[in-house]
Design a protein around this motif. Structure first.
Motif, PDB file in Angstrom:
ATOM      1  N   ASP A  68       1.036  -1.343  -0.115  1.00 21.25           N
ATOM      2  CA  ASP A  68       0.003  -0.135   0.046  1.00 21.25           C
ATOM      3  C   ASP A  68       0.863   1.228  -0.126  1.00 21.25           C
ATOM      4  O   ASP A  68       2.228   1.334   0.009  1.00 21.25           O
ATOM      5  CB  ASP A  68      -0.929   0.051   1.137  1.00 21.25           C
ATOM      6  CG  ASP A  68      -0.343   0.145   2.397  1.00 21.25           C
ATOM      7  OD1 ASP A  68       1.015   0.388   2.526  1.00 21.25           O
ATOM      8  OD2 ASP A  68      -0.880  -0.197   3.497  1.00 21.25           O
TER       9      ASP A  68
ATOM     10  N   LYS B 253       1.587   3.196   2.137  1.00 19.12           N
ATOM     11  CA  LYS B 253       2.634   3.272   3.590  1.00 19.12           C
ATOM     12  C   LYS B 253       3.785   2.403   3.387  1.00 19.12           C
ATOM     13  O   LYS B 253       4.532   2.177   4.409  1.00 19.12           O
ATOM     14  CB  LYS B 253       1.616   3.265   4.574  1.00 19.12           C
ATOM     15  CG  LYS B 253       0.781   4.439   4.904  1.00 19.12           C
ATOM     16  CD  LYS B 253      -0.079   4.032   6.210  1.00 19.12           C
ATOM     17  CE  LYS B 253      -1.215   5.409   6.093  1.00 19.12           C
ATOM     18  NZ  LYS B 253      -1.675   5.186   7.567  1.00 19.12           N
TER      19      LYS B 253
ATOM     20  N   GLN C 209       3.338  -1.084   3.354  1.00 22.77           N
ATOM     21  CA  GLN C 209       2.658  -2.230   4.256  1.00 22.77           C
ATOM     22  C   GLN C 209       2.262  -3.233   2.956  1.00 22.77           C
ATOM     23  O   GLN C 209       1.673  -3.019   2.187  1.00 22.77           O
ATOM     24  CB  GLN C 209       1.836  -1.952   5.050  1.00 22.77           C
ATOM     25  CG  GLN C 209       2.121  -1.139   6.178  1.00 22.77           C
ATOM     26  CD  GLN C 209       3.224  -1.438   7.155  1.00 22.77           C
ATOM     27  OE1 GLN C 209       3.445  -2.413   7.558  1.00 22.77           O
ATOM     28  NE2 GLN C 209       4.142  -0.488   7.112  1.00 22.77           N
TER      29      GLN C 209
END
Length: 232
Positions: free
Chosen positions: A140, A142, A144
């Motif tokens: 994603d 971020k 992650q």
């Protein structure tokens, strides 16, 4: 055949003919052997895969009907087209194999048990170290890990094992990316093993076991992808 063929707990170079698999339960061929690199390579090259739970012996399967997905025919819906164009996710290959397998093994609301035991995780990580098992990761914004899949590549066939999503459509994105990657490098098929409605919507075709066995029997090794680390 009314019961599986029992194999000694050693490396298996040649499995029993997949056509001998039981009708009920459909596709059960053998039990025993081990999960070594040699045994797993031999199994997948003969259209056979392991599938068992922790309280069972190693069970080897070759179902009478297989879900075969042509890499150039992976369906991309309008929703997925928009998602790809938005570039909200980053897709990589072979960057977090162990993490993908671990995520696939976790229980979910719809699956309280898993066939991906600790022995299976170790075995597939060993295949990965030998350049035979591969993962696709979806990250994603971020950074992650939020989705992905993994499987085994033999000859010129990707044998899908499992996938996971922690956000909507992440595993679909991984499968679409895999199809394009394999097609680009000369691989025509993904063996999805067991037919499901989801795989049918993604473009998989249900074919007789004999069709897959015939494809494997004449398939030449893809020297660009076999026994190698993959990169985007």
């Amino acid at each position: 055949m009314h019961e599986p063929i029992w194999l000694a707990p050693y490396d298996v170079l040649a499995f029993p003919d997949a056509r001998q698999a039981m009708r009920e339960p459909d596709g059960l061929l053998a039990a025993g052997a081990n999960l070594s690199v040699i045994t797993l390579k031999s199994a997948y090259e003969q259209g056979i895969f392991p599938w068992f739970e922790g309280n069972q012996p190693i069970l080897w399967w070759s179902p009478s009907v297989r879900a075969l997905l042509p890499t150039k025919a992976v369906h991309v819906s309008k929703t997925m087209q928009k998602l790809i164009q938005q570039e909200r996710f980053t897709v990589t290959v072979d960057q977090a194999f162990a993490a993908v397998v671990a995520a696939c093994a976790k229980s979910t609301d719809t699956r309280t048990s898993t066939w991906i035991t600790e022995d299976m995780r170790v075995a597939y990580c060993r295949l990965h170290a030998h350049g035979m098992a591969h993962s696709v990761e979806v990250w994603d914004g971020k950074g992650q890990l939020c989705g992905g899949l993994y499987g085994v590549f033999v000859k010129n066939l990707f044998c899908g094992e499992s996938m996971f999503s922690q956000v909507a459509n992440a595993s679909k994105l991984a499968l679409i990316w895999l199809g394009r990657f394999l097609a680009k490098h000369g691989c025509c098929y993904i063996d999805c093993q067991l037919p499901t409605a989801h795989l049918t919507r993604m473009g998989a075709k249900n074919v007789p076991r004999e069709t897959l066995l015939s494809i494997l029997a004449t398939m030449q090794p893809n020297t660009r992808l076999i026994n190698a680390a993959w990169a985007t």
